[in-house]
Scaffold this motif. Structure first.
Motif, PDB file in Angstrom:
ATOM      1  N   LYS A 126     -31.827 -43.634  73.021  1.00 38.37           N
ATOM      2  CA  LYS A 126     -32.581 -43.670  74.281  1.00 38.37           C
ATOM      3  C   LYS A 126     -32.982 -42.275  74.732  1.00 38.37           C
ATOM      4  O   LYS A 126     -34.138 -42.031  75.046  1.00 38.37           O
ATOM      5  CB  LYS A 126     -31.748 -44.312  75.396  1.00 38.37           C
ATOM      6  CG  LYS A 126     -31.557 -45.791  75.258  1.00 38.37           C
ATOM      7  CD  LYS A 126     -30.764 -46.362  76.421  1.00 38.37           C
ATOM      8  CE  LYS A 126     -29.406 -45.701  76.573  1.00 38.37           C
ATOM      9  NZ  LYS A 126     -28.567 -45.740  75.361  1.00 38.37           N
ATOM     10  N   SER A 127     -32.002 -41.383  74.742  1.00 39.63           N
ATOM     11  CA  SER A 127     -32.313 -40.038  75.224  1.00 39.63           C
ATOM     12  C   SER A 127     -33.323 -39.353  74.309  1.00 39.63           C
ATOM     13  O   SER A 127     -34.210 -38.651  74.780  1.00 39.63           O
ATOM     14  CB  SER A 127     -31.037 -39.208  75.328  1.00 39.63           C
ATOM     15  OG  SER A 127     -30.151 -39.826  76.222  1.00 39.63           O
ATOM     16  N   SER A 128     -33.181 -39.554  73.005  1.00 38.09           N
ATOM     17  CA  SER A 128     -34.143 -38.947  72.074  1.00 38.09           C
ATOM     18  C   SER A 128     -35.543 -39.461  72.360  1.00 38.09           C
ATOM     19  O   SER A 128     -36.502 -38.702  72.401  1.00 38.09           O
ATOM     20  CB  SER A 128     -33.781 -39.274  70.630  1.00 38.09           C
ATOM     21  OG  SER A 128     -32.449 -38.951  70.358  1.00 38.09           O
TER      22      SER A 128
ATOM     23  N   GLY B 154     -26.596 -36.532  72.645  1.00 37.45           N
ATOM     24  CA  GLY B 154     -25.325 -36.480  71.932  1.00 37.45           C
ATOM     25  C   GLY B 154     -25.151 -37.701  71.054  1.00 37.45           C
ATOM     26  O   GLY B 154     -25.986 -38.595  71.072  1.00 37.45           O
TER      27      GLY B 154
HETATM   28  P1  GDP Z   1     -28.489 -42.553  73.475  1.00 35.11           P
HETATM   29  O1  GDP Z   1     -27.004 -42.549  73.596  1.00 35.11           O
HETATM   30  O2  GDP Z   1     -29.007 -43.942  73.367  1.00 35.11           O
HETATM   31  O3  GDP Z   1     -29.152 -41.777  74.546  1.00 35.11           O
HETATM   32  O4  GDP Z   1     -28.839 -41.892  72.055  1.00 35.11           O
HETATM   33  P2  GDP Z   1     -29.266 -40.402  71.713  1.00 35.11           P
HETATM   34  O5  GDP Z   1     -30.697 -40.192  72.012  1.00 35.11           O
HETATM   35  O6  GDP Z   1     -28.285 -39.480  72.318  1.00 35.11           O
HETATM   36  O7  GDP Z   1     -29.154 -40.422  70.129  1.00 35.11           O
HETATM   37  C1  GDP Z   1     -27.902 -40.567  69.473  1.00 35.11           C
HETATM   38  C2  GDP Z   1     -27.982 -39.906  68.106  1.00 35.11           C
HETATM   39  O8  GDP Z   1     -28.890 -40.613  67.262  1.00 35.11           O
HETATM   40  C3  GDP Z   1     -28.479 -38.465  68.117  1.00 35.11           C
HETATM   41  O9  GDP Z   1     -27.706 -37.751  67.180  1.00 35.11           O
HETATM   42  C4  GDP Z   1     -29.915 -38.555  67.660  1.00 35.11           C
HETATM   43  O10 GDP Z   1     -30.344 -37.375  67.015  1.00 35.11           O
HETATM   44  C5  GDP Z   1     -29.852 -39.716  66.693  1.00 35.11           C
HETATM   45  N1  GDP Z   1     -31.102 -40.457  66.556  1.00 35.11           N
HETATM   46  C6  GDP Z   1     -31.904 -40.900  67.542  1.00 35.11           C
HETATM   47  N2  GDP Z   1     -32.955 -41.580  67.038  1.00 35.11           N
HETATM   48  C7  GDP Z   1     -32.824 -41.567  65.686  1.00 35.11           C
HETATM   49  C8  GDP Z   1     -33.589 -42.129  64.595  1.00 35.11           C
HETATM   50  O11 GDP Z   1     -34.618 -42.773  64.768  1.00 35.11           O
HETATM   51  N3  GDP Z   1     -33.106 -41.895  63.342  1.00 35.11           N
HETATM   52  C9  GDP Z   1     -31.969 -41.203  63.121  1.00 35.11           C
HETATM   53  N4  GDP Z   1     -31.566 -41.024  61.857  1.00 35.11           N
HETATM   54  N5  GDP Z   1     -31.230 -40.685  64.110  1.00 35.11           N
HETATM   55  C10 GDP Z   1     -31.631 -40.855  65.385  1.00 35.11           C
END
Ligand code: GDP
Ligand code: MG
Length: 669
Positions: free
Chosen positions: A14-16, A29
């Motif tokens: 989500k954050s990404s 993270g």
């Molecule tokens: P959130 O907890 O939902 O906000 O998720 P984050 O955005 O913090 O992402 C969690 C992890 O997944 C991070 O290490 C990102 O770099 C990784 N990540 C996010 N999107 C992708 C993707 O499409 N492919 C891969 N391989 N990693 C991803």
């Protein structure tokens, strides 16, 4: 402007996605539940705002985070939902999706982690999935930005007011009848009565509270009980919510049969192979310790210290002589020169030289988070934590606390059980943060030259061991525990991206630099003034200053601990502002022009044993001002805040005393 909500399980990207869609940076993270706050950004195309909700597995709130999200969905107005789904873990993720669909707002699915899904041999027919769910499904790789344009397009279309296809899965006649009976009683204007009813029967406390405002509570209780009884009798389930989850899972399973294909049978992933080793029953903890040891080797001996020395040489070489020249050419007064050199240069400069070490530490912590190793540490520590009445998840705030206690304590919000959360909050200050690192760095450079990393590691371990012992003590006395369950799942390993790592290192480290410009600056000026003035006037001898008088009072109490000087006393008082200020104070008191000189002077004032006892005391004696503030905020209790401060003082005194006793018994002095 339309408002779009980003919802999804923890750790699905989500954050990404938020960052690529809004173009702004947010902390990223790799462990369940990094996002604890609501973040809002403007969409790149400028066609709306995006709100990043905390990660949630279900709308039925279990944790603090889920409750925040659930309340938001119920209470706030917004236009559509962007549901981020991890393509490699579809069946678990869709549980939330189904609930969101039942809610009935316009929705777009960003099917993220397509790269991971492909690697592990999953082939997903996204157009079929879209047909089954009745909403757009867009394959994305949030990390590289692939597919995000299409997501932008789809959410723009979703808010344009097209009529929605209502989404419906049947939960079986028995439950459907109960749902119908309840929805009949709901006021007309409610957005999704069916959703309310299903959530009510699933046990959603937020929804129940909302219903109780309009419907008789007794009637609700009665409906709930009779429905549960007949379902349990007919289908042999234990609870109503179990029945609903089971029904939903069956539907999801049926969808997936139609649109997912496994191409590689028996494929063992890279992550599983690594996990065999690093989460091994016997090897797990030693590997973690080795990792930490290498961290400190890197921080102190291999890279950090040489860089610190360079910085020190710059600050006290060119910068100092340049400033001297400038002040001289302006004809500055002696008072001003003393303030700048003996106060600010000594105080702020003395702390700034540790910037390289602190940034390296933050870099490694970011790496642990982003690579996925953090969740492994939690699972490795789980058994140990269980012995003391906590679970592995509570170790995560503690590791974050190694960087800085403040975000560590905030991260405790992801812990479900209130008592475990409280314990974690009051014990996280025992984790050795980067500010303490500057004190250790100063002292190990003098007294433990040949094994700096090991001595520092021992202090970190001391903090952790004490936290575990105290957890046991507190949880069996003042805080009786409920049964706890471990819910950290292991995300796949990922090689962190350089960009994310450096950003997140900077995000964490900039606080330290900012502190140097504010707190430490102010503290240094104050301390210098206290050392410059005394009961008999200005420019007094140091040991006649106010600082010496105040420090002397404290010093007396500290004599049994091996550092009963007024200098140590003064450093400890000022260290409450921020632990780095201990270093500033020492620099000012000993009027040392640079770190090397200060170390030379300290060598005459402490023995190795006293230095170790002093470092342990600094580690434990009291959380810093900012930490006390966040404890107050998170516990919402003055009592627990006082408790945190007082128990720390007591423990610090006892431990330093024991260190002196044992040290002397071993023949040191
Ligand atoms: P959130 O907890 O939902 O906000 O998720 P984050 O955005 O913090 O992402 C969690 C992890 O997944 C991070 O290490 C990102 O770099 C990784 N990540 C996010 N999107 C992708 C993707 O499409 N492919 C891969 N391989 N990693 C991803
Ligand atoms: Mg996040």
């Amino acid at each position: 402007m339309s408002e779009i909500v980003l919802a999804g399980n923890p750790n699905t990207g989500k954050s990404s996605l938020f960052n690529t869609l809004t173009g702004s940076y947010e902390y990223v993270g790799n462990w369940a539940g990094v996002t604890v706050e609501k973040k809002v950004g403007t969409l790149k195309a400028g066609k709306g705002t995006l709100i990043d909700l905390p990660g949630l597995y279900s709308l039925n709130p279990l944790s603090h985070d889920e409750e925040v999200a659930s309340r938001f969905l119920l209470g706030e107005s917004f236009d559509s939902i962007l549901n981020v789904v991890d393509a490699s873990q579809l069946d678990r993720n869709l549980n939330l999706t189904v609930q969101l669909l039942e809610y009935g707002k316009p929705l777009v699915i960003a099917l993220n982690m397509m790269d991971v899904a492909r690697q592990s041999g999953l082939e997903i027919d996204t157009s079929r999935l879209s047909e089954l769910l009745g909403v757009p499904v867009i394959p994305v790789v949030a990390r590289s930005g692939k597919g995000t344009d299409q997501v932008l397009e789809a959410i723009t279309r979703s808010t344009s007011g097209e009529a929605l296809k209502p989404y419906f899965i049947s939960y079986g006649e028995l439950l459907e009848n109960a749902v119908a009976e309840l929805t009949e009683r709901l006021p007309e204007e409610i957005l999704s009565p069916r959703w309310m009813a299903i959530q009510f029967f699933e046990g959603n406390s937020v929804v129940r509270a909302a219903l109780e405002a309009t419907i008789d509570k007794e009637w609700l209780d009665h409906q709930y009980k009779t429905t549960e009884e007949s379902l349990c009798r007919t289908f042999g389930v234990r609870t109503l919510s179990q029945y609903i989850r089971k029904q939903r899972a069956d539907h999801i399973h049926a969808y997936l049969e139609q649109c997912v294909r496994h191409t590689k049978e028996g494929y063992r992933t890279f992550s599983e192979r690594i996990d065999r080793i690093v989460t091994d029953k016997f090897l797990g903890i030693p590997i973690f310790l080795l990792f930490m040891y290498l961290t400190f080797k890197l921080t102190f001996e291999w890279i950090g210290s040489p860089l610190s020395d360079l910085l020190d040489a710059f600050i006290n070489g060119p910068l100092r002589s340049g400033t001297t020249w400038l002040l001289d050419s302006m004809g500055a007064q002696d008072f001003i020169k003393a303030l700048i050199f003996d106060g600010i240069f000594a105080g702020v400069g003395g702390v700034l030289v540790f910037v390289p070490q602190i940034f390296i530490l933050f870099f490694i912590i970011s790496f642990i988070e982003d690579s996925g190793y953090m969740a492994r540490i939690a699972s490795v520590m789980d058994r140990l934590m269980e012995l003391v009445g906590l679970n592995g998840k509570t170790f995560i705030p503690m590791i974050i606390g190694f960087g800085c206690n403040v975000p560590g304590i905030m991260a405790a919000r992801t812990i479900e059980q209130p008592k475990e959360r409280l314990l974690t909050i009051i014990l996280t200050p025992l984790m050795s943060c980067s500010a303490r690192l500057s004190v250790y760095s100063l002292f190990v450079g003098i007294f433990f030259k040949s094994n700096q990393a090991l001595v520092v590691l021992s202090l970190y371990v001391l903090g952790v061991v004490l936290a575990l012992l105290l957890a046991k003590l507190f949880s069996s006395t003042i805080l009786k525990q409920q049964e706890s369950m471990f819910v950290v799942e292991l995300p796949p390993y990922r090689i962190p991206q350089w960009k994310t790592l450096s950003r997140s290192t900077w995000e964490k480290g900039k606080g330290f630099v900012r502190k140097a410009g504010t707190f430490i600056f102010g503290g240094s000026v104050l301390i210098w003034l206290l050392s410059y003035t005394g009961p008999h006037g200005f420019n007094v001898a140091m040991d006649q200053s106010f600082l010496a008088k105040i420090g002397g009072l404290i010093g007396q109490v500290l004599t049994p601990l091996g550092f009963g000087s007024w200098q140590a006393g003064a450093a400890l008082i000022t260290g409450f502002l921020a632990k780095e200020v201990v270093v500033s104070t020492m620099n000012i008191i000993y009027a040392a022009p640079d770190t090397a000189t200060l170390q030379g002077l300290l060598a005459g004032h402490f023995t190795a044993l006293q230095a170790y006892s002093f470092m342990a005391f600094i580690l434990l004696y009291v959380p810093c001002l900012a930490t006390v503030g966040v404890i107050r905020k998170e516990t919402m209790s003055a009592r627990w805040t006082w408790f945190s401060v007082l128990y720390a003082l007591v423990i610090a005194y006892i431990i330093s005393y024991i260190i002196m006793l044992v040290g002397r018994a071993l023949g040191y002095n």
